[in-house]
Design a protein around this motif. Structure first.
Motif, short mmCIF file in Angstrom:
data_model
loop_
_atom_site.label_atom_id
_atom_site.label_comp_id
_atom_site.label_asym_id
_atom_site.label_seq_id
_atom_site.Cartn_x
_atom_site.Cartn_y
_atom_site.Cartn_z
N ALA A 191 46.20 60.38 49.23
CA ALA A 191 45.56 59.33 50.02
C ALA A 191 46.50 58.78 51.10
N GLU A 192 47.80 58.84 50.85
CA GLU A 192 48.77 58.34 51.83
C GLU A 192 48.85 59.24 53.06
N HIS A 193 48.28 60.45 52.96
CA HIS A 193 48.38 61.42 54.05
C HIS A 193 47.06 61.67 54.76
N LEU A 194 46.04 60.93 54.38
CA LEU A 194 44.72 61.08 55.01
C LEU A 194 44.51 59.90 55.95
N ARG A 195 44.94 60.08 57.19
CA ARG A 195 44.94 58.96 58.12
C ARG A 195 43.78 58.98 59.12
N THR A 196 43.28 60.14 59.43
CA THR A 196 42.24 60.22 60.46
C THR A 196 40.96 60.83 59.85
N PRO A 197 39.81 60.55 60.47
CA PRO A 197 38.57 61.18 59.99
C PRO A 197 38.67 62.71 59.97
N LYS A 198 39.38 63.29 60.93
CA LYS A 198 39.53 64.75 60.97
C LYS A 198 40.32 65.25 59.75
N GLU A 199 41.39 64.54 59.38
CA GLU A 199 42.18 64.91 58.20
C GLU A 199 41.35 64.74 56.93
N MET A 200 40.56 63.67 56.88
CA MET A 200 39.72 63.42 55.71
C MET A 200 38.67 64.52 55.55
N ALA A 201 38.05 64.91 56.66
CA ALA A 201 37.03 65.97 56.62
C ALA A 201 37.66 67.30 56.22
N ALA A 202 38.83 67.61 56.75
CA ALA A 202 39.50 68.87 56.42
C ALA A 202 39.88 68.90 54.94
N TYR A 203 40.33 67.78 54.41
CA TYR A 203 40.69 67.69 52.99
C TYR A 203 39.45 67.91 52.12
N LEU A 204 38.35 67.23 52.45
CA LEU A 204 37.13 67.39 51.67
C LEU A 204 36.63 68.83 51.74
N GLU A 205 36.67 69.42 52.92
CA GLU A 205 36.23 70.81 53.08
C GLU A 205 37.07 71.75 52.20
N ALA A 206 38.38 71.55 52.20
CA ALA A 206 39.26 72.38 51.39
C ALA A 206 38.97 72.20 49.90
N CYS A 207 38.72 70.96 49.49
CA CYS A 207 38.42 70.69 48.08
C CYS A 207 37.09 71.32 47.67
N ILE A 208 36.10 71.27 48.55
CA ILE A 208 34.81 71.90 48.24
C ILE A 208 35.00 73.41 48.06
N GLU A 209 35.80 74.01 48.92
CA GLU A 209 36.06 75.45 48.81
C GLU A 209 36.79 75.80 47.52
N GLU A 210 37.68 74.93 47.08
CA GLU A 210 38.49 75.21 45.88
C GLU A 210 37.81 74.76 44.60
N ALA A 211 36.74 73.98 44.68
CA ALA A 211 36.14 73.36 43.50
C ALA A 211 35.51 74.35 42.54
N ASN A 212 35.03 75.47 43.05
CA ASN A 212 34.40 76.48 42.20
C ASN A 212 33.28 75.87 41.34
N GLY A 213 32.47 75.01 41.98
CA GLY A 213 31.33 74.41 41.28
C GLY A 213 31.64 73.18 40.46
N ASP A 214 32.88 72.71 40.49
CA ASP A 214 33.29 71.54 39.69
C ASP A 214 32.98 70.26 40.47
N ALA A 215 31.84 69.63 40.14
CA ALA A 215 31.41 68.43 40.86
C ALA A 215 32.38 67.26 40.67
N ALA A 216 33.00 67.16 39.50
CA ALA A 216 33.95 66.07 39.26
C ALA A 216 35.18 66.22 40.16
N PHE A 217 35.57 67.46 40.44
CA PHE A 217 36.70 67.72 41.34
C PHE A 217 36.38 67.21 42.76
N ILE A 218 35.16 67.45 43.20
CA ILE A 218 34.74 66.99 44.53
C ILE A 218 34.64 65.46 44.54
#
Length: 101
Positions: free
Chosen positions: A13-40
């Motif tokens: 959270a200390e490294h998510l400063r801009t909406p672009k960084e936040m969106a990129a982080y969420l996108e990466a987590c969705i790709e890595e989640a492998n269907g794990d809704a709690a992870f997202i």
């Protein structure tokens, strides 16, 4: 004498400063989640903490307590909660065709 290495917990959270960084982080987590809704949900919690949980609660119409519980990664929040949080974060969902592996 061996010198001790001092470490501190990493908080994304200390490294998510801009909406672009936040969106990129969420996108990466969705790709890595492998269907794990709690992870997202946990990823959304990281972004909410970066933005300020009080403000996200206000913007989403949810209480801070319910946000912390919903986005802890220990449970799977309802889709309505996810949509409210995504909107409050200033993000949006998009669908693209899946790439078959």
């Amino acid at each position: 004498m061996i010198k001790k290495t001092i470490t501190t917990p990493y908080d994304v959270a200390e490294h998510l400063r801009t909406p672009k960084e936040m969106a990129a982080y969420l996108e990466a987590c969705i790709e890595e989640a492998n269907g794990d809704a709690a992870f997202i949900a946990k990823a959304l919690g990281d972004i909410a903490r970066a933005k300020g949980m009080t403000q996200v609660a206000k913007d989403s119409g949810l209480t801070r307590e319910s946000l912390y519980k919903s986005l802890s990664g220990d449970r799977i929040p309802g889709f309505d909660t996810i949509l409210k949080v995504i909107s409050a974060l200033g993000l949006s969902l998009h669908a693209t065709p899946a790439i078959k592996k």
